[in-house]
Design a protein around this motif. Structure first.
Motif, PDB file in Angstrom:
ATOM      1  N   ARG A 197      35.963  -2.890 -13.732  1.00 30.40           N
ATOM      2  CA  ARG A 197      36.505  -2.551 -12.413  1.00 30.40           C
ATOM      3  C   ARG A 197      35.416  -2.060 -11.468  1.00 30.40           C
ATOM      4  O   ARG A 197      34.719  -2.845 -10.868  1.00 30.40           O
ATOM      5  N   HIS A 198      35.289  -0.762 -11.358  1.00 30.23           N
ATOM      6  CA  HIS A 198      34.386  -0.186 -10.355  1.00 30.23           C
ATOM      7  C   HIS A 198      32.971  -0.041 -10.896  1.00 30.23           C
ATOM      8  O   HIS A 198      32.497   1.058 -11.190  1.00 30.23           O
ATOM      9  N   SER A 225      28.878  -1.990 -10.448  1.00 28.35           N
ATOM     10  CA  SER A 225      28.073  -2.988  -9.749  1.00 28.35           C
ATOM     11  C   SER A 225      28.212  -4.309 -10.494  1.00 28.35           C
ATOM     12  O   SER A 225      28.543  -4.340 -11.691  1.00 28.35           O
ATOM     13  N   HIS A 282      35.663  -6.925 -10.703  1.00 26.68           N
ATOM     14  CA  HIS A 282      36.511  -6.464  -9.608  1.00 26.68           C
ATOM     15  C   HIS A 282      36.806  -7.549  -8.579  1.00 26.68           C
ATOM     16  O   HIS A 282      37.963  -7.945  -8.363  1.00 26.68           O
TER      17      HIS A 282
END
Length: 342
Positions: A168-169, A171, A268
């Protein structure tokens, strides 16, 4: 006594578009037919908005869910009393941040106590909640702490397709480093279990590829060969109906067309771009891994149009509808991350 689910709808940041899209959603006759919605926030914020926009609605401040009237033209709001004066629209404000955090805390407590069947969250501003003293990165992390959950993920629901995220969050560089066989196997199992929990019998799950054209047998990258395909094969041996890796430029389209019940996105933006391009207003975020049901809009506070009356409430309407639809499965949510895994 009505059999309709009761949903707690947080106002989000009171100087963003959250109060407006909440007000517009709860005022719709369709909402009253789907569920009993209770706003959670500050009555003064909604009263100001009703006056400002010239709406023919009554704001009914209440102390408990039992006090709600659930009547056409009346917006029941669990009044927090954090905001005591009109705040400037569209500006980062510590009081607004405190109100947003307070609404999340109250709604979560209600859901944990079984007083509401689900919560629907409007957008918050991270700078505002940090100014108010919150240490959380955002909604999901806050909900995790409030519910005692240490492992959770996001599921997008758009046009009947459920999209999951292996990472998800992070780089993009870090996300790619997390594409290992072990991690993908875990992500497949979690996504497949979530599909079952939310009522899909014999789910069909597809796993997206990472590289262009699925890697072209290693010419464009080998993650498909060394991690993704083996993870899919292991899932199939375990009896799961999983296919992949399927190139990302086609797998989401196939899912929307009904070929799959769910798609596992690897990072993401891979899933976000696909769903929001197809139907921005109709994409709903569902947090999986919590012991309570939480749906959310998939956009921010839009400070630039706050208080103008121009905010579209399409995503909030979709999130409200999703919560009403999924509420019967809420008690099964802990199965996604059983004890010892959470």
């Amino acid at each position: 006594m009505s059999d309709l689910p009761v949903l707690a709808v947080t106002l989000g940041d009171p100087v963003g578009i959250g109060p407006e899209i909440t007000l517009k959603t709860l005022a719709e006759p369709e909402a009253l037919q789907m569920a009993h919605g209770v706003a959670v926030g500050d009555a003064i914020v909604l009263e100001r908005l009703v006056r400002h926009l010239g709406l023919n609605l009554e704001i009914n401040p209440i102390a408990t869910v039992a006090d709600a009237r659930f009547t056409t033209g009346v917006i029941d709001v669990l009044n927090l009393g954090v905001v005591r004066e009109d705040l400037p629209w569209g500006e980062v404000n510590a009081t607004a941040g405190a109100a947003a955090v307070g609404a999340i805390e109250v709604a979560t407590r209600l859901a944990m106590a079984g007083e509401v069947d689900a919560i629907v969250t409007a957008p918050i501003n991270k700078e505002a909640i940090w100014a108010a003293g919150s240490q959380h990165l955002g909604h999901t992390e806050m909900l995790g702490e409030l519910t005692g959950s240490t492992r959770f993920n996001t599921m997008f629901w758009v046009s009947g397709l459920k999209i999951f995220f292996a990472t998800r969050h992070l780089s993009l560089r870090e996300a790619i480093s997390q594409i290992t066989r072990e991690n993908i196997e875990h992500a497949i199992r979690e996504a497949y279990t979530a599909l079952e929990v939310f009522g899909t019998e014999k789910p069909r799950l597809a796993v997206a590829a990472l590289n262009p054209h699925g890697g072209e047998n290693g010419k464009f990258g080998d993650e498909e060969i060394i991690a993704i395909a083996p993870a899919v094969a292991a899932a199939r041996v375990a009896g799961l109906d999983v296919v992949g890796p399927i190139p990302a430029d086609s797998v989401f389209h196939q899912g929307i067309q009904g070929r799959f019940d769910g798609v596992l996105s690897l990072y993401h933006d891979q899933g976000h771009i696909a769903s929001k391009t197809y139907d921005f207003d109709g994409t709903v975020s569902v947090t999986v891994g919590l012991p309570i049901l939480r749906t959310s809009v998939d956009h921010g506070t839009a400070f630039d149009i706050a208080g103008t009356g121009r905010a579209s409430h399409g995503t909030m309407r979709a999130a409200f509808k999703a919560a009403a639809t999924l509420a019967p499965y809420a008690r099964r949510l802990p199965a996604i991350y059983p004890p010892g895994v959470r």
